[in-house]
Design a protein around this motif. Structure first.
Motif, PDB file in Angstrom:
ATOM      1  N   ILE A 179       3.803  16.011  45.375  1.00 45.73           N
ATOM      2  CA  ILE A 179       3.113  14.881  45.995  1.00 45.73           C
ATOM      3  C   ILE A 179       4.111  14.049  46.800  1.00 45.73           C
ATOM      4  CG2 ILE A 179       1.578  12.911  45.587  1.00 45.73           C
ATOM      5  CD1 ILE A 179       0.527  15.629  44.559  1.00 45.73           C
ATOM      6  N   ARG A 225      -2.837  15.886  46.911  1.00 46.18           N
ATOM      7  CA  ARG A 225      -2.260  16.050  48.246  1.00 46.18           C
ATOM      8  C   ARG A 225      -3.327  15.882  49.322  1.00 46.18           C
ATOM      9  NH1 ARG A 225       0.531  21.748  47.918  1.00 46.18           N
ATOM     10  NH2 ARG A 225       0.741  21.403  50.170  1.00 46.18           N
ATOM     11  N   TRP A 285       5.123  10.861  47.284  1.00 44.21           N
ATOM     12  CA  TRP A 285       4.871   9.618  46.560  1.00 44.21           C
ATOM     13  C   TRP A 285       5.073   8.383  47.436  1.00 44.21           C
ATOM     14  CZ3 TRP A 285       1.823  10.104  42.864  1.00 44.21           C
ATOM     15  CH2 TRP A 285       1.852  11.233  42.037  1.00 44.21           C
ATOM     16  N   ALA A 306       1.808   8.081  49.131  1.00 41.34           N
ATOM     17  CA  ALA A 306       0.794   7.733  48.127  1.00 41.34           C
ATOM     18  C   ALA A 306       0.877   6.252  47.782  1.00 41.34           C
ATOM     19  CB  ALA A 306       0.972   8.595  46.878  1.00 41.34           C
ATOM     20  N   SER A 341      -2.940  18.987  41.746  1.00 42.29           N
ATOM     21  CA  SER A 341      -1.913  18.669  42.743  1.00 42.29           C
ATOM     22  C   SER A 341      -2.455  18.833  44.152  1.00 42.29           C
ATOM     23  CB  SER A 341      -0.693  19.578  42.547  1.00 42.29           C
ATOM     24  OG  SER A 341       0.213  19.448  43.623  1.00 42.29           O
TER      25      SER A 341
END
Length: 764
Positions: free
Chosen positions: A416, A371, A418, A421, A367
């Protein structure tokens, strides 16, 4: 964090109860010969400080068992890399010389033969033929060395303002004549990328009175000077000379070296804060406890297992936790509250096995790494495909951080962002960078309009090597498949449709008429990926080129003429993990596919030392022949993965080879970027993994386990007592825990052979 600590305590208690110290089965020297480039020195899990003896050749990991001379002891390293040596900055070198004129200063002159190298998690020791025994350990940002001088007169320790690749452009060092404290800095280049980085050190000593200090350059030393500035690549630095003890010919000097990418002051602070007592034994003990906690989430029933296989297994798991390195708090490039990890060296290697393994055994660290990648995107505009020493590394194929993002989402890696991302992976797919040698993708106009990267691509948007059109095409297709999966999960329906369509672009480079020969003998297989021109006409690359059978090293990054990377078109033709059903149909059906896959493994075409070779070991599952995957895994383990110093077939690539070994021996092979594990028999009677998020225990158990490995074929499978016919399983097994019982026999069965039991494919 509290749950994670409790898990570590529980697993540690279990290990103590059964009398097993897992560290006894870790040999950091595996892979330190024959180009394995493994870092065998002292480190914490994902630690920044990495102390080891540096050798004169094959020193990408600092120390090589098949190199005869040691030139110094340095404090930061990478592990398992190919290409140029990496880091190894500011080496110390101890020697005993009654007069300064009799000391050896430059690296080539001071190089000393060595004997008796010993390594254990958190510890490295070695003896030099100049009469010095060196031991070392680390904290997070500090290396601690214990130098024992036999029959000493006036022991001397120098620091050299160099690094292993000899990349320094400028440097400065000073020594305090009253305390002996050495400080300094240098500007260096990354080993596989662009740009430069600054590094700082602070060294203190304990154990003997100071006789004198000074500075040196090349072979000239002076006790008058207390500092030195150097430019270019020449060697130079400062030194401390110690008094001979009054009552004992033996002198023991402990050196503490703090390292920082930010300042000398911070480097000194690390030393004073993390290592105030100069206590080697205590520091080794703390490092061992950290390693037991990390490795303790996995447990193995050792009944019937050989010490060799156990040592291979635990050593592979250990190497998977050396990198990426946690540089949180040591990033001078931008301010952020997010973790910062470095030495993603390279994701092209690690996305296939290393990160899937970390997702299993250390999801909280995974994780933090995800990140960190997202934060790199925020601040540098693209996700990296490779990164080291705070610099952008070279891309080798696709934008494979995209694969990591999707896998992390599917396997419920927490914490996270997202939205960011997804924004990052879409930018990879849509916006070509100015220099796609170090980030993103090149040839995006062609990708979007032609559906492939042409051999003669005319790229007006950015610059980069005009090569690897075949391997880039199949990797871009898989990258887009992973983006499609993430888009669907996040509710971006139009993006899902667009990228799913692009995921089929591999078919545009499949030449159904292309034949292949080995020497003058034509193989029985027709149809291979081939380069293509922008006008649609076929170009040509011998399908076996860049395999062990023809110009093996001709397709590495510096090459400017070939269309695959570190492998042949023969091998890349199998790279369609998003749609193996379509590939098998394209290649003539299951029987023909199995025959072709057998030929890939048995003809000498496949080199297990490159990570693209991993997936073909297990692709028999997609043809309903999981038994052949098991047989193939046993053909490589332990023949090419074993406990010798040459015990891996190629560069370890930040733990990639170790990860292949561990995942194979666990018995559940992950398809990177998907929620799919292919079921195979573990190499042990039983393996259990405690999930670092849920705390649940997942156990894979062999029934009818045979330590001679005649019973390696699955007859049937039960999950928590219920019949399980699919030849794959999802990540929920690890999150929820439970028992997967694998019943074994000596012959191939029909288990996992029905189409409904095959792993998922895009076209089904």
């Amino acid at each position: 964090m509290i749950v994670s600590r409790l898990v570590h305590i529980c697993t540690l208690v279990v290990s103590l109860v059964v009398g097993l110290d897992v560290l006894d089965y870790v040999d950091p020297l595996i892979g330190t010969a024959n180009g394995g480039h493994v870092f065998p020195g002292a480190t914490l899990p994902f630690g920044m400080a990495k102390a080891v003896a540096d050798t004169t050749r094959d020193n990408q990991g600092g120390f090589a068992s098949d190199s005869s001379k040691v030139t110094g002891f340095s404090h930061v390293h990478d592990s398992g890399t190919g290409g140029a040596a990496s880091l190894g900055n500011f080496p110390l070198f101890p020697q005993d010389c009654p007069e300064l004129t009799k000391c050896a200063w430059e690296s080539s002159k001071r190089a000393s033969n060595w004997t008796n190298a010993t390594a254990r998690p958190g510890y490295f020791g070695i003896e030099l033929d100049n009469g010095i025994r060196a031991e070392m350990t680390v904290t997070n940002h500090t290396a601690l060395y214990r130098f024992e001088f036999a029959n000493s007169t006036n022991p001397l320790i120098l620091v050299d303002l160099i690094d292993l690749p000899i990349s320094r452009s400028k440097g400065f060092a000073a020594v305090d004549s009253s305390t002996g404290r050495m400080t300094g800095n240098g500007t260096f280049s990354p080993s596989f990328g662009i740009g430069h980085y600054n590094l700082y050190f602070c060294a203190d000593f304990q154990g003997a009175e100071i006789h004198g200090t000074g500075a040196w350059q090349k072979e000239n030393a002076s006790t008058i000077k207390s500092n030195i500035s150097v430019a270019g690549e020449g060697s130079g630095g400062v030194f401390v000379r110690f008094k001979k003890p009054a009552t004992d010919s033996r002198t023991v000097i402990t050196a503490r070296v703090g390292i920082s990418f930010i300042s000398i002051q911070k480097a000194c602070h690390y030393g004073e804060e993390e290592q105030p007592g100069f206590d080697l034994k205590e520091t080794v003990g703390a490092a061992e406890m950290a390693w037991r906690a990390k490795l303790g989430v996995v447990s193995v029933n050792t009944a019937g297992a050989s010490d060799g296989l156990l040592k291979s297994f635990w050593s592979g798991l250990y190497r998977a936790m050396i990198s990426p390195q946690d540089y949180t708090g040591e990033n001078p490039l931008w301010d952020s509250d997010e973790p910062y990890y470095d030495s993603f060296y390279c994701i092209w290697d690690s996305y296939r096995a290393a990160h899937p393994l970390l997702t299993l055994v250390d999801p909280l660290s995974q994780s933090r790494m995800i990140r960190s990648l997202v934060d790199i995107y925020r601040n540098e505009d693209y996700l990296p495909d490779c990164r080291m020493s705070l610099c952008k590394g070279y891309t080798q194929g696709g934008s494979n951080a995209d694969v990591l993002m999707t896998e992390a989402y599917l396997k419920r890696i927490p914490d996270i962002d997202w939205d960011t991302a997804f924004e990052a992976v879409v930018k990879d797919a849509e916006v070509e960078p100015a220099n796609w040698d170090v980030e993103g993708r090149g040839g995006l106009n062609s990708w979007k309009t032609l559906g492939y990267i042409p051999k003669n691509n005319n790229d007006t948007l950015g610059t980069g090597l005009k090569t690897r059109s075949v391997s880039r095409t199949v990797e871009y297709a898989y990258n887009d498949f992973c983006i499609a999966i993430l888009a669907k999960a996040l509710g971006h329906d139009s993006d899902h449709k667009k990228y799913r369509q692009r995921a089929s672009n591999w078919q545009n480079l499949y030449n159904s008429n292309q034949t292949s020969s080995i020497g003058n003998v034509k193989t029985n297989f027709t149809g291979f990926l081939q380069p293509r021109l922008a006008n649609g006409a076929w170009a040509y690359q011998d399908p076996i080129l860049c395999s062990p059978l023809l110009d093996f090293t001709g397709c590495y990054l510096t090459d400017t003429g070939h269309e695959t990377y570190e492998g042949s078109a023969w091998m890349y033709t199998f790279y369609v993990p998003q749609d193996m059903a379509a590939l098998i149909k394209t290649l003539g059906g299951s029987k023909e596919f199995v025959s072709r896959l057998d030929f890939l493994h048995e003809s000498g075409l496949l080199y297990m030392g490159d990570e693209q070779a991993f997936l073909p070991v297990y692709q028999y599952h997609y043809a309903g022949r999981p038994a052949l995957s098991a047989r193939r895994a046993h053909s490589y383990i332990p023949s090419q993965f074993n406990t010798s110093v040459s015990g891996i077939p190629g560069n370890d690539d930040s733990g990639a080879m170790g990860s292949f070994l561990v995942l194979s021996m666990i018995g559940l092979w992950p398809i990177h970027g998907q929620d799919v594990y292919l079921i195979n028999p573990p190499f042990f009677k039983e393996v259990s993994i405690r999930n670092g998020i849920t705390g649940k225990l997942a156990t894979i158990r062999n029934v009818n386990f045979d330590a001679s490995y005649r019973n390696i074929f699955i007859q049937s499978v039960r999950r928590d007592g219920a019949k399980w016919t699919k030849n794959w399983i999802g990540h929920d097994f690890f999150l929820e825990g439970g028992i997967l019982e694998i019943i074994l026999g000596e012959r191939e069965s029909t288990w996992g052979s029905k189409h409904e039991d095959f792993p998922p494919s895009m076209s089904l």
